[in-house]
Design a protein around this motif. Structure first.
Motif, PDB file in Angstrom:
ATOM      1  N   ILE A   1       0.852  -1.195   0.000  1.00  0.00           N
ATOM      2  CA  ILE A   1       0.000   0.000   0.000  1.00  0.00           C
ATOM      3  C   ILE A   1       0.884   1.239   0.000  1.00  0.00           C
ATOM      4  N   VAL A   2       0.590   2.174  -0.884  1.00  0.00           N
ATOM      5  CA  VAL A   2       1.371   3.404  -1.004  1.00  0.00           C
ATOM      6  C   VAL A   2       0.888   4.402   0.045  1.00  0.00           C
ATOM      7  N   LEU A   3       1.832   5.024   0.751  1.00  0.00           N
ATOM      8  CA  LEU A   3       1.512   6.025   1.771  1.00  0.00           C
ATOM      9  C   LEU A   3       1.867   7.423   1.271  1.00  0.00           C
ATOM     10  N   ALA A   4       1.022   8.390   1.624  1.00  0.00           N
ATOM     11  CA  ALA A   4       1.282   9.792   1.274  1.00  0.00           C
ATOM     12  C   ALA A   4       0.820  10.675   2.422  1.00  0.00           C
ATOM     13  N   ILE A   5       1.351  11.897   2.462  1.00  0.00           N
ATOM     14  CA  ILE A   5       0.991  12.874   3.493  1.00  0.00           C
ATOM     15  C   ILE A   5       0.280  14.056   2.855  1.00  0.00           C
ATOM     16  N   CYS A   6      -0.809  14.494   3.508  1.00  0.00           N
ATOM     17  CA  CYS A   6      -1.522  15.701   3.096  1.00  0.00           C
ATOM     18  C   CYS A   6      -1.833  16.471   4.373  1.00  0.00           C
ATOM     19  N   SER A   7      -1.045  17.505   4.663  1.00  0.00           N
ATOM     20  CA  SER A   7      -1.150  18.202   5.945  1.00  0.00           C
ATOM     21  C   SER A   7      -1.011  19.707   5.756  1.00  0.00           C
ATOM     22  N   LYS A   8      -1.811  20.452   6.506  1.00  0.00           N
ATOM     23  CA  LYS A   8      -1.640  21.907   6.533  1.00  0.00           C
ATOM     24  C   LYS A   8      -0.542  22.204   7.540  1.00  0.00           C
ATOM     25  N   ASN A   9       0.652  22.408   7.009  1.00  0.00           N
ATOM     26  CA  ASN A   9       1.833  22.507   7.853  1.00  0.00           C
ATOM     27  C   ASN A   9       2.978  23.115   7.075  1.00  0.00           C
TER      28      ASN A   9
ATOM     29  N   ASP B   1      10.731   7.844  18.883  1.00  0.00           N
ATOM     30  CA  ASP B   1       9.825   6.697  18.935  1.00  0.00           C
ATOM     31  C   ASP B   1       9.025   6.489  17.651  1.00  0.00           C
ATOM     32  N   SER B   2       9.268   7.331  16.652  1.00  0.00           N
ATOM     33  CA  SER B   2       8.488   7.224  15.413  1.00  0.00           C
ATOM     34  C   SER B   2       8.894   5.989  14.623  1.00  0.00           C
ATOM     35  N   VAL B   3       7.928   5.120  14.363  1.00  0.00           N
ATOM     36  CA  VAL B   3       8.172   3.940  13.529  1.00  0.00           C
ATOM     37  C   VAL B   3       8.188   4.350  12.061  1.00  0.00           C
ATOM     38  N   LEU B   4       7.274   5.218  11.686  1.00  0.00           N
ATOM     39  CA  LEU B   4       7.233   5.726  10.320  1.00  0.00           C
ATOM     40  C   LEU B   4       8.322   6.774  10.131  1.00  0.00           C
ATOM     41  N   GLN B   5       8.945   6.727   8.969  1.00  0.00           N
ATOM     42  CA  GLN B   5       9.977   7.686   8.615  1.00  0.00           C
ATOM     43  C   GLN B   5       9.540   8.502   7.398  1.00  0.00           C
ATOM     44  N   PHE B   6      10.179   9.637   7.199  1.00  0.00           N
ATOM     45  CA  PHE B   6       9.856  10.485   6.053  1.00  0.00           C
ATOM     46  C   PHE B   6       9.940   9.691   4.749  1.00  0.00           C
ATOM     47  N   SER B   7      10.908   8.784   4.665  1.00  0.00           N
ATOM     48  CA  SER B   7      11.127   7.991   3.449  1.00  0.00           C
ATOM     49  C   SER B   7      10.021   6.973   3.183  1.00  0.00           C
ATOM     50  N   ASP B   8       9.136   6.725   4.153  1.00  0.00           N
ATOM     51  CA  ASP B   8       8.046   5.769   3.955  1.00  0.00           C
ATOM     52  C   ASP B   8       6.922   6.332   3.097  1.00  0.00           C
ATOM     53  N   PHE B   9       6.953   7.651   2.851  1.00  0.00           N
ATOM     54  CA  PHE B   9       5.861   8.297   2.126  1.00  0.00           C
ATOM     55  C   PHE B   9       6.299   8.626   0.708  1.00  0.00           C
ATOM     56  N   THR B  10       5.556   8.087  -0.252  1.00  0.00           N
ATOM     57  CA  THR B  10       5.895   8.292  -1.659  1.00  0.00           C
ATOM     58  C   THR B  10       5.686   9.744  -2.071  1.00  0.00           C
ATOM     59  N   VAL B  11       4.643  10.386  -1.561  1.00  0.00           N
ATOM     60  CA  VAL B  11       4.389  11.805  -1.816  1.00  0.00           C
ATOM     61  C   VAL B  11       4.155  12.492  -0.477  1.00  0.00           C
ATOM     62  N   PHE B  12       4.728  13.672  -0.308  1.00  0.00           N
ATOM     63  CA  PHE B  12       4.658  14.394   0.972  1.00  0.00           C
ATOM     64  C   PHE B  12       4.198  15.819   0.698  1.00  0.00           C
ATOM     65  N   LYS B  13       2.911  16.090   0.925  1.00  0.00           N
ATOM     66  CA  LYS B  13       2.355  17.422   0.705  1.00  0.00           C
ATOM     67  C   LYS B  13       2.097  18.083   2.061  1.00  0.00           C
ATOM     68  N   ALA B  14       2.997  18.951   2.481  1.00  0.00           N
ATOM     69  CA  ALA B  14       2.816  19.733   3.701  1.00  0.00           C
ATOM     70  C   ALA B  14       2.877  21.203   3.289  1.00  0.00           C
ATOM     71  N   ASN B  15       1.713  21.833   3.219  1.00  0.00           N
ATOM     72  CA  ASN B  15       1.621  23.222   2.764  1.00  0.00           C
ATOM     73  C   ASN B  15       0.308  23.798   3.297  1.00  0.00           C
ATOM     74  N   TRP B  16      -0.078  24.958   2.802  1.00  0.00           N
ATOM     75  CA  TRP B  16      -1.294  25.597   3.288  1.00  0.00           C
ATOM     76  C   TRP B  16      -2.388  25.620   2.234  1.00  0.00           C
ATOM     77  N   ASP B  17      -2.230  24.778   1.209  1.00  0.00           N
ATOM     78  CA  ASP B  17      -3.263  24.657   0.190  1.00  0.00           C
ATOM     79  C   ASP B  17      -4.462  23.870   0.730  1.00  0.00           C
ATOM     80  N   LEU B  18      -5.592  23.980   0.039  1.00  0.00           N
ATOM     81  CA  LEU B  18      -6.735  23.150   0.386  1.00  0.00           C
ATOM     82  C   LEU B  18      -6.354  21.676   0.249  1.00  0.00           C
ATOM     83  N   LYS B  19      -6.846  20.860   1.168  1.00  0.00           N
ATOM     84  CA  LYS B  19      -6.480  19.437   1.119  1.00  0.00           C
ATOM     85  C   LYS B  19      -7.037  18.752  -0.117  1.00  0.00           C
ATOM     86  N   ILE B  20      -8.184  19.189  -0.592  1.00  0.00           N
ATOM     87  CA  ILE B  20      -8.723  18.567  -1.797  1.00  0.00           C
ATOM     88  C   ILE B  20      -7.801  18.826  -2.998  1.00  0.00           C
TER      89      ILE B  20
END
Length: 578
Positions: A271-279, A292-311
């Protein structure tokens, strides 16, 4: 009830996949025929049922009419432990466990015979639930009904190792999850021979729907996650890495950590993981530096952290990795964001209602069964690797003004060969999942794929593609049926991950070469238009075929092989061929 009523009055959209399910039952199947479509709706599947007569399982299995099964993709065997327990109890002066064993053995013999005699259709078989009581207590696992059921379930599981047209529905796990005390309804059983409670029927239907969706390649492939108060407690921009809640030190921190572990396992199975966060992007990345984080930045194929609408970010993520909206699940603690996404995508993107209790997030996500699959290929396991390599290719293309020069720089290598048994699982999976590069939308079973291997009336090829960035895996399939000195292409699909890399030229070249070696004079292709496959509407003409007209809503194309020259240079390159 409100949702179910709205669903019952809803007209199914034309783009839903329509399937037929033949039900063979020895207990009352209704009202599952009303509940299952409700849960299939989230996968955009419209099911119809042909329900056999009550308590005619033995007769129906012995008298399967293959000619009447052409409209049905699945045969579902619906049974329950209560049925055989009641039958065994009704035999006077006998040993209950022995009689129960004999009845189950007869059931399994009939099932296996039907599976063997009807290889072109998928059978869905329940595992048996544990009995509602244990006369011998804990010792029942060694010598009583519990042991009998465990043995029966092991036999059913073994069927999947012998026959590739068997799918297990693990009613045993579902009943354990709900609890046996809430699973059976003895008053309903006594009155209607319907063994399950209302909650059990709901769980049963949801589980069956997920299995059917998985078998059709409709399970979800991408999970897009929020960050703050979803993957950790607190706000990373305000609290910093040291201030967010994550880890075994607190109950809440442990719940977030358990969710990390679950998502990591999803990633490991494809399963492909991605981030969509207002950050802020850097703050967001820092969250995964928590010790303690099990998930790492490299686990996410796409990383969208910005102030755009999530849609907007969801649209961008789907486009970036070239995946359909109906393959996406969105996970967010904010009910407002969840509601916006539901309304914007009108059900295409699945949005589990996870509430605001982090201790339930993992349970709710798992219970949604959105990621259920019935088979698992090497390509599934490597899906994240494929997408990572695609990102490298996209970065490289920016260095070229000429697209042909970019293609040449990839140093592509195609492996094209006749079908073989080791790839039938992936070939079937690709055929049933692909919607965009799909000329005829034909869906086929694993048995039908295997039958093409040594069939002299078939020409069936697969293609694998690799380049300097790595493997793409098995990404295309083409199959044709020989009719005299003509060849009709009835199946041609290609993964969207390799669009516009000219693999279609290589594959059709090898296909036509094989056809010419079998004295084929003309090859016919068919294009059946759908809402999703417009990208290939002009493919045959681009490859040199002539449009010869319309037939039953399809466009027919022809290529005269007698006029087609096969390049004689055995070392011809992909670029020279194109």
């Amino acid at each position: 009830l409100k949702k179910f009523t709205e669903f019952s009055n809803k007209k199914k959209p034309e783009n839903y996949s329509k399937i037929g399910i033949q039900v063979i039952s020895d207990v009352t199947f209704q009202p599952l025929d009303k509940y299952i479509p409700f849960f299939l709706d989230k996968f955009r599947i419209d099911a119809s049922f042909n329900i056999g007569n009550y308590d005619q399982l033995n007769f129906d299995l012995n008298n399967l009419d293959k000619n009447n099964l052409t409209d049905w993709q699945f045969i579902y065997i619906h049974s329950s432990t209560l049925k055989y327990l009641a039958q065994a109890s009704g035999i006077k002066n006998s040993n209950l466990p022995t009689e129960f064993d004999d009845l189950i053995i007869n059931f399994l013999v009939l099932i296996e015979r039907a599976i063997k005699n009807t290889p072109s259709i998928q059978f869905i078989i329940n595992l048996f639930e544990l009995p509602p009581y244990r006369i011998r207590g804990t010792n029942s696992t060694k010598s009583d009904l519990v042991q009998s059921i465990l043995k029966a379930n092991e036999s059913i599981i073994n069927l999947t190792k012998t026959y590739n047209n068997v799918i297990i529905h693990d009613a045993n796990y579902i009943s354990a999850s709900l609890g046996l005390g809430s699973w059976y309804d003895f008053s309903s059983w006594a009155a209607f021979k319907q063994p399950f409670s209302g909650n059990a029927l709901k769980s049963h239907a949801a589980s069956l729907a997920a299995i059917i969706a998985g078998a059709l390649g409709k399970s979800k492939k991408l999970l897009i996650c929020d960050l703050d108060n979803t993957l950790w407690g607190g706000v990373i921009g305000d609290d910093g890495v040291d201030g967010i809640i994550l880890g075994r030190e607190t109950p809440i921190g442990e719940a977030y950590l358990d969710l990390h572990l679950y998502l990591k396992e999803l990633k490991n199975r494809g399963i492909v993981l991605a981030i969509c966060s207002k950050n802020d992007i850097e703050n967001a990345k820092n969250g995964f530096k928590h010790p303690d984080s099990v998930l790492q930045f490299s686990d996410f194929t796409v990383f969208k952290a910005n102030w755009d609408l999530k849609i907007k970010n969801i649209y961008d993520i789907a486009e970036e990795i070239n995946i359909g909206l109906e393959s996406i699940v969105f996970l967010d603690d904010n009910p407002v964001e969840r509601d916006i996404v539901r309304k914007e995508f009108n059900g295409s993107v699945s949005v589990p209602e996870i509430g605001d209790d982090i201790t339930l997030y993992r349970e709710i996500l798992d219970a949604s069964q959105l990621f259920t699959v019935t088979s698992f290929s090497q390509e599934d396991e490597k899906r994240n690797e494929f997408y990572e390599n695609d990102k490298k290719r996209e970065k490289t293309i920016a260095n070229f003004e000429d697209y042909d020069a970019y293609l040449k720089s990839l140093e592509m290598k195609a492996e094209v060969s006749l079908f073989n048994k080791s790839y039938t699982n992936r070939i079937t999976q690709l055929t049933n999942k692909t919607n965009q590069f799909n000329l005829t939308t034909l869906r086929v079973s694993e048995h039908e794929m295997e039958s093409a291997i040594n069939n002299p009336s078939k020409i069936a090829l697969y293609a694998r593609l690799s380049d300097k960035f790595g493997e793409n895996g098995l990404v295309s399939v083409i199959q044709g049926t020989i009719e005299g000195n003509k060849l009709v292409i009835d199946l041609w699909v290609m993964s969207c991950r390799v669009f516009k890399r000219t693999l279609e030229h290589t594959l059709i070249y090898e296909f036509l070469k094989e056809a010419k070696s079998r004295n084929i004079k003309a090859v016919f292709g068919k294009y059946i238009p759908t809402q999703k496959n417009k990208i290939v509407s002009e493919l045959y003409e681009e490859l040199g075929f002539s449009n010869i007209g319309e037939e039953d809503g399809s466009t027919i194309f022809e290529l005269c092989l007698e006029k087609y020259e096969i390049p004689t240079n055995p070392n011809i390159t992909l670029e020279e061929l194109v």
